[in-house]
Scaffold this motif. Structure first.
Motif, PDB file in Angstrom:
ATOM      1  N   LEU A 176      -7.575   8.869  -7.129  1.00  0.00           N
ATOM      2  CA  LEU A 176      -7.846   7.683  -7.943  1.00  0.00           C
ATOM      3  C   LEU A 176      -8.280   8.075  -9.344  1.00  0.00           C
TER       4      LEU A 176
ATOM      5  N   ASP B 293     -10.691  -1.886   1.293  1.00  0.00           N
ATOM      6  CA  ASP B 293     -11.358  -0.962   0.371  1.00  0.00           C
ATOM      7  C   ASP B 293     -10.435   0.222   0.113  1.00  0.00           C
ATOM      8  N   MET B 294     -10.567   0.799  -1.099  1.00  0.00           N
ATOM      9  CA  MET B 294      -9.772   1.956  -1.498  1.00  0.00           C
ATOM     10  C   MET B 294     -10.733   3.012  -2.026  1.00  0.00           C
TER      11      MET B 294
ATOM     12  N   LEU C 120      -1.987  -4.681  -5.701  1.00  0.00           N
ATOM     13  CA  LEU C 120      -3.336  -4.756  -5.128  1.00  0.00           C
ATOM     14  C   LEU C 120      -3.843  -6.192  -5.089  1.00  0.00           C
TER      15      LEU C 120
ATOM     16  N   LEU D 181       0.822  -1.208   0.000  1.00  0.00           N
ATOM     17  CA  LEU D 181       0.000   0.000   0.000  1.00  0.00           C
ATOM     18  C   LEU D 181       0.854   1.256   0.000  1.00  0.00           C
TER      19      LEU D 181
ATOM     20  N   GLN E 218      -3.427   6.724   4.027  1.00  0.00           N
ATOM     21  CA  GLN E 218      -3.991   7.871   3.292  1.00  0.00           C
ATOM     22  C   GLN E 218      -2.872   8.781   2.787  1.00  0.00           C
TER      23      GLN E 218
ATOM     24  N   THR F 134      -5.957   9.640  -1.763  1.00  0.00           N
ATOM     25  CA  THR F 134      -6.564   8.310  -1.712  1.00  0.00           C
ATOM     26  C   THR F 134      -6.463   7.767  -0.295  1.00  0.00           C
ATOM     27  N   ARG F 135      -7.489   7.037   0.075  1.00  0.00           N
ATOM     28  CA  ARG F 135      -7.510   6.423   1.391  1.00  0.00           C
ATOM     29  C   ARG F 135      -7.807   4.942   1.246  1.00  0.00           C
ATOM     30  N   VAL F 136      -6.947   4.098   1.837  1.00  0.00           N
ATOM     31  CA  VAL F 136      -7.156   2.652   1.874  1.00  0.00           C
ATOM     32  C   VAL F 136      -7.553   2.271   3.293  1.00  0.00           C
TER      33      VAL F 136
ATOM     34  N   ALA G  35     -11.259  -0.833  -6.705  1.00  0.00           N
ATOM     35  CA  ALA G  35     -10.165  -1.518  -6.005  1.00  0.00           C
ATOM     36  C   ALA G  35     -10.333  -3.025  -6.006  1.00  0.00           C
TER      37      ALA G  35
ATOM     38  N   SER H  65      -5.845   2.611   8.289  1.00  0.00           N
ATOM     39  CA  SER H  65      -6.014   3.390   7.064  1.00  0.00           C
ATOM     40  C   SER H  65      -4.649   3.866   6.594  1.00  0.00           C
TER      41      SER H  65
END
Length: 503
Positions: A451, A481-482, A465, A408, A445, A490-492, A457, A443
């Motif tokens: 994106l 989730d992304m 990924l 990530l 971020q 972007t936040r995963v 995602a 998270s």
């Protein structure tokens, strides 16, 4: 007699609560009672009797029972718990006499409880010249028979200890005993006279010494000298061991012979102020120490395996790095450099495991090292930081999680920022739930370009990924989730089970 908890289902009150709520005893007095309670399983077993500790209330009109002990060597006299009960002064004359006169009271006929005759005695508990309370010693007489030599020794030793409690010389200050780890009367008992000569040795006690290598009987021999002769060491250690085993001071120690290990606890007996002999409790701990050594060896072997795996992974990473420098294709070089970081993240976990005694690691340090390793992709342009705590994780979670974070972070730094762009990548960790079903919310971020239009995602096909999805959903049983970050970037989001019931 009334109970403090009558009419409602509540937990049994602690001795601290009862003493502080109902009595005038100081904290130092309470500490003495705790010391007594840590020791009185021995008195109960030697007496074949139940013990109940009664303390006078603040107004002096009643007694409150603050602790209770049942014997391991005989039937109980109380089917119900007595802790928290109140009894008016005058209801039990033997309690009054022991408290007022400061002496052990044995007068009186047996009491009948549920068709069982019970002999009751009262032992004053003295500290620094003051009587703090009274121990009621209750012996079930239903199974009384002609006592054996062992039982006579038990009872005589109990009488000596009771007198020491009444005198304020037992328990021994500063000698807190671990009731679970220390030898008990049933494990093995030896009675010594004032010169350290064995007067009586229980069958278990004699068997323990036979395990050390003793071929003869113990009775009539000096226990300290005999013990020192059975130990393999020589010189000053022998003299110290001989003195300890002679019972002149309250000590707990172990003796290891050629074929066994025994744990001993010496208790000097001074019922009238003068040293008349000693009790030595002992237990054969040969198998226990053997298992402990096996576990230590096993732990050392596991740590060595993790250390070697770490070294091998670092060697693989070095070879991949060397190969990357020889490849002219930028895509091939980049792929090998990603592989180096993946191998490196696993090596970090094994390095941490090689320094621990169990298969658990403090993951915050690992996360910080992974963050620093990946930040080398864009030195000086993208800053990384961590907030919150991962805490301690099992190795089976730590290893895949380190790889997930590597992927990530690589993805954020490579695809979130263009050439020459500056920004930040932040890892946030938070635990939730109980210990049994704990979850870890993570998270990752960035404040980069965000994106692409229509990005999904769950269907994205790049290798990084795919690795994340496989590890998070397949191996760790979590969710991934992304999504676009609020504002920019972007936040995963990861939700992982880390409790005992994780699937």
């Amino acid at each position: 007699m009334t109970s403090l908890t009558a009419g409602r289902l509540t937990a049994v009150p602690s001795m601290n609560d009862l003493v502080r709520q109902h009595t005038a005893l100081s904290d130092s007095d309470l500490e003495w009672l705790h010391l007594l309670v840590s020791e009185w399983q021995l008195l109960s077993d030697l007496s074949f009797a139940d013990l109940v500790l009664w303390v006078p209330t603040l107004d002096g009109t009643r007694y409150v029972s603050v602790a209770q002990m049942r014997p391991n060597t005989g039937p109980t006299s109380y089917q119900d718990d007595m802790v928290g009960h109140l009894v008016p002064r005058g209801r039990r004359p033997m309690l009054d006499a022991a408290l007022d006169e400061g002496r052990i009271v044995r007068e009186g006929d047996p009491e009948w409880r549920e068709e069982v005759p019970v002999r009751v005695e009262s032992i004053p508990v003295r500290r620094e010249g003051r009587v703090l309370g009274v121990i009621a010693r209750n012996t079930n007489l239903l199974t009384v028979r002609t006592p054996s030599r062992l039982e006579l020794t038990y009872l005589q030793s109990a009488s000596d200890l009771a007198q020491m409690i009444a005198n304020g010389t037992f328990p021994f200050p500063g000698q807190q005993v671990d009731m679970d780890a220390s030898p008990r009367a049933g494990d093995g008992l030896i009675r010594l006279d004032a010169d350290g000569i064995v007067q009586y040795a229980s069958p278990n006690g004699l068997s323990a010494y036979h395990r050390l290598g003793l071929a003869a009987d113990l009775v009539g021999h000096h226990l300290g000298e005999t013990t020192a002769q059975l130990a393999p060491s020589r010189g000053p250690v022998d003299e110290s061991l001989a003195k300890l085993a002679s019972g002149w001071a309250p000590r707990e120690f172990e003796v290891e012979g050629s074929d066994g290990v025994i744990q001993l606890r010496a208790i000097p007996l001074k019922p009238k102020g003068n040293h008349i002999g000693s009790l030595v409790l002992l237990r054969d701990v040969t198998e226990l120490r053997r298992r402990e050594r096996e576990l230590i060896t096993k732990d050392a072997t596991i740590r060595e395996i993790h250390h070697r795996v770490k070294n091998n992974l670092q060697t693989v990473a070095a070879l991949l790095r060397l190969q990357a420098r020889r490849i002219g294709s930028p895509e091939g070089r980049e792929a090998l450099e990603e592989a180096v970081r993946r191998v490196g993240s696993i090596a970090i976990v094994h390095e941490t495991l090689s320094q621990n005694l169990d298969e658990r690691v403090e993951f915050d340090e690992i996360a910080d090292r992974v963050l620093a390793m990946v930040a080398e992709i864009s030195p000086g342009r993208v800053a990384g930081r961590r907030t919150g705590r991962f805490g301690i994780l099992d190795a089976e979670v730590a290893t895949p999680l380190s790889m997930v974070l590597t992927e990530l972070l690589q993805n954020a730094m490579e695809h979130g920022f263009g050439p020459g762009e500056h920004g930040t990548v932040e890892i946030t960790a938070m635990r939730s739930g109980t210990r049994k079903d704990a979850r870890l919310l993570i998270s990752v971020q960035d404040d980069g370009r965000g994106l692409p239009e229509g990005f999904d995602a769950q269907r994205a096909g790049n290798l990084g990924l795919q690795i994340v999805r496989t590890l998070v959903e397949g191996e760790m049983g979590g969710t991934f989730d992304m999504v676009p970050a609020p504002g920019r970037g972007t936040r995963v989001v990861l939700d992982l089970p880390v409790g005992a019931e994780k699937s």
